[in-house]
Design a protein around this motif. Sequence first.
Motif, mmCIF file in Angstrom:
data_model
loop_
_atom_site.group_PDB
_atom_site.id
_atom_site.type_symbol
_atom_site.label_atom_id
_atom_site.label_comp_id
_atom_site.label_asym_id
_atom_site.label_seq_id
_atom_site.Cartn_x
_atom_site.Cartn_y
_atom_site.Cartn_z
ATOM 1 N N SER A 110 0.797 -1.192 0.122
ATOM 2 C CA SER A 110 -0.146 -0.076 -0.081
ATOM 3 C C SER A 110 0.838 1.304 -0.024
ATOM 4 O O SER A 110 0.370 2.285 -0.528
ATOM 5 N N GLY A 111 2.089 1.245 0.546
ATOM 6 C CA GLY A 111 2.860 2.266 0.574
ATOM 7 C C GLY A 111 3.916 2.560 -0.413
ATOM 8 O O GLY A 111 5.010 3.223 -0.154
ATOM 9 N N THR A 112 3.993 1.589 -1.508
ATOM 10 C CA THR A 112 4.917 1.560 -2.520
ATOM 11 C C THR A 112 4.642 2.211 -3.688
ATOM 12 O O THR A 112 3.469 2.169 -4.204
ATOM 13 N N ASP A 113 5.553 2.307 -4.722
ATOM 14 C CA ASP A 113 5.252 2.773 -6.030
ATOM 15 C C ASP A 113 5.715 2.022 -6.931
ATOM 16 O O ASP A 113 5.673 2.224 -8.227
ATOM 17 N N VAL A 114 6.702 1.070 -6.694
ATOM 18 C CA VAL A 114 7.141 0.142 -7.743
ATOM 19 C C VAL A 114 7.236 -1.230 -7.301
ATOM 20 O O VAL A 114 7.338 -1.677 -6.063
ATOM 21 N N LEU A 132 2.501 8.126 -9.525
ATOM 22 C CA LEU A 132 3.202 8.108 -8.144
ATOM 23 C C LEU A 132 4.685 8.631 -8.677
ATOM 24 O O LEU A 132 5.007 8.614 -9.832
ATOM 25 N N GLY A 133 5.458 8.590 -7.620
ATOM 26 C CA GLY A 133 6.896 9.141 -7.853
ATOM 27 C C GLY A 133 7.707 8.099 -8.608
ATOM 28 O O GLY A 133 8.510 8.756 -9.765
ATOM 29 N N ALA A 134 7.789 7.128 -8.623
ATOM 30 C CA ALA A 134 8.322 6.108 -9.628
ATOM 31 C C ALA A 134 8.063 6.214 -10.973
ATOM 32 O O ALA A 134 8.949 6.411 -11.837
ATOM 33 N N GLU A 135 6.930 6.499 -11.424
ATOM 34 C CA GLU A 135 6.289 6.685 -12.783
ATOM 35 C C GLU A 135 6.993 8.101 -13.141
ATOM 36 O O GLU A 135 7.399 8.215 -14.113
ATOM 37 N N ARG A 136 6.607 9.154 -12.356
ATOM 38 C CA ARG A 136 6.909 10.430 -12.358
ATOM 39 C C ARG A 136 8.332 10.487 -12.957
ATOM 40 O O ARG A 136 8.973 11.636 -13.528
ATOM 41 N N SER A 137 9.161 9.900 -12.148
ATOM 42 C CA SER A 137 10.732 10.060 -12.272
ATOM 43 C C SER A 137 11.352 9.047 -13.588
ATOM 44 O O SER A 137 12.486 8.897 -13.659
ATOM 45 N N GLY A 138 10.405 8.397 -14.437
ATOM 46 C CA GLY A 138 10.800 7.802 -15.432
ATOM 47 C C GLY A 138 10.850 6.295 -15.522
ATOM 48 O O GLY A 138 11.394 5.620 -16.418
ATOM 49 N N PRO A 204 12.266 9.252 -6.932
ATOM 50 C CA PRO A 204 10.696 9.382 -6.810
ATOM 51 C C PRO A 204 10.249 10.135 -5.518
ATOM 52 O O PRO A 204 8.954 10.541 -5.788
ATOM 53 N N ASP A 205 11.131 10.513 -4.852
ATOM 54 C CA ASP A 205 10.364 11.483 -3.717
ATOM 55 C C ASP A 205 10.398 12.769 -3.777
ATOM 56 O O ASP A 205 10.312 13.807 -2.933
ATOM 57 N N GLU A 206 10.810 13.249 -5.066
ATOM 58 C CA GLU A 206 10.994 14.660 -5.356
ATOM 59 C C GLU A 206 9.693 15.023 -6.505
ATOM 60 O O GLU A 206 9.547 14.413 -7.217
#
Length: 426
Positions: A110-114, A132-138, A204-206
């Motif tokens: 639940s608290g992950t993005d990859v 979320l962050g993983a996708e946004r960061s490529g 991913p957290d930026e």
Amino acid sequence: MNQRFLHLVIGFICLLLAPGGARAQKVPLTRQQYQQDFDYFWNTIRTDYCYFAQKQTDWNQVRALYRPQLDTLSSRRAFVRLLEYALAELYDDHAGLGTNRLDSRRLVPSGTDVWAEFVNNEAVVLAVRPGLGAERSGVRPGMVFTQVNGVLVEEAIRPFLPRALRRPDAAARNFALRHLLAGDHLSPRTWTLRTDGRPLTARPDEPIMKLENITYPSRLEARRIGNMGYLKINNCLFDNGLIAPFDSALTALMETQGLILDLRETPSGGNSTVARAIMGRFIASEGPYQRHELTGEETQTGIRRIWLEYVVPRGPRYAGPLVVLVGRWTGSMGEGLAIGFDALGRATVVGTEMAQLNGAIYSYRLPNSGIGFNIPAERLFHVKGQPRETFRPPVYIDLKTAAKGQSAATDPVLGKALDLLAKQKK
């Protein structure tokens, strides 16, 4: 927002506002009380945890490793960390504490993005959580993690590997990898990946640590895609308040030529009341949707206890073709819905492996500290006997292959569902 994180923040604020502030804290527990709590924790898991047969964990060795540490333990904070380490020896994402520290690992899934696993000794990205962050960061499926926060993956996972295994287990390494990549609630993550022979640095957290504040446009998204209906449940299968809006949305889509039920964002699971309410709108007669086994009763008495859980029709039935979408963030009761629709012969399930969360969890509370913990105490199965956690969609989508040459906006799972429904139109 992650519920454990939210509760921790609220509790800290209340403590500061209370008369005396930090001085108002309870008197610390004695060493004997910590020992009593640990013994209750260890014995409860020994008798009730139902997946020891699938693990390489030596639970007696866990006690030998962690109980002596209580001799020098002097704070609740330290006790929480010790329990976290002991529980991680099960390498089971469906076992967890009811509290945490800010430097605790985020909950998986639940608290992950990859989602990544070791494939041919490489940490390969298998799925990325949309938005979320993983996708946004490529980050995309098929990429390979090489470093986390500047440390090679093989070295970085070591603190998360269980210490009390009888022999090495690939599942334990994948567990460690998931928790390494999840990060904690305080520290921004920096990943180095390899893609097509080139390095990629992902942060991913930026600009913000979004995993602490996951939001949805609504609990339930409903729309038409051409002459097909689409319903997406956003992580609220635990909320009985979902039933009424689900009924209303389904009623509005009754005349569509086919329906898609998207369960790919249900990582926190739910309850069987909501699940049975949903399935009940699609069937004409009652039928079993999953099998339960309470292994603790057999451990204590030698008598096996197995039963089937049924779904009963309710309300106007949607009779058109149905496709259910699942993925790595389909967790617990979301997985139960998937195997239930499959068992009832009422839907085609499309997607990837799910979160593979073990069984049904029971909740317990330590007698002195009041710390809660959850463990799987019932094994759950497809009515045909397959363990729920090993269920694979009959229509399987390999996201690594599908991601090649496609943008992040492409949704191959949804595309496949629409193709299947188009072929079933009368």
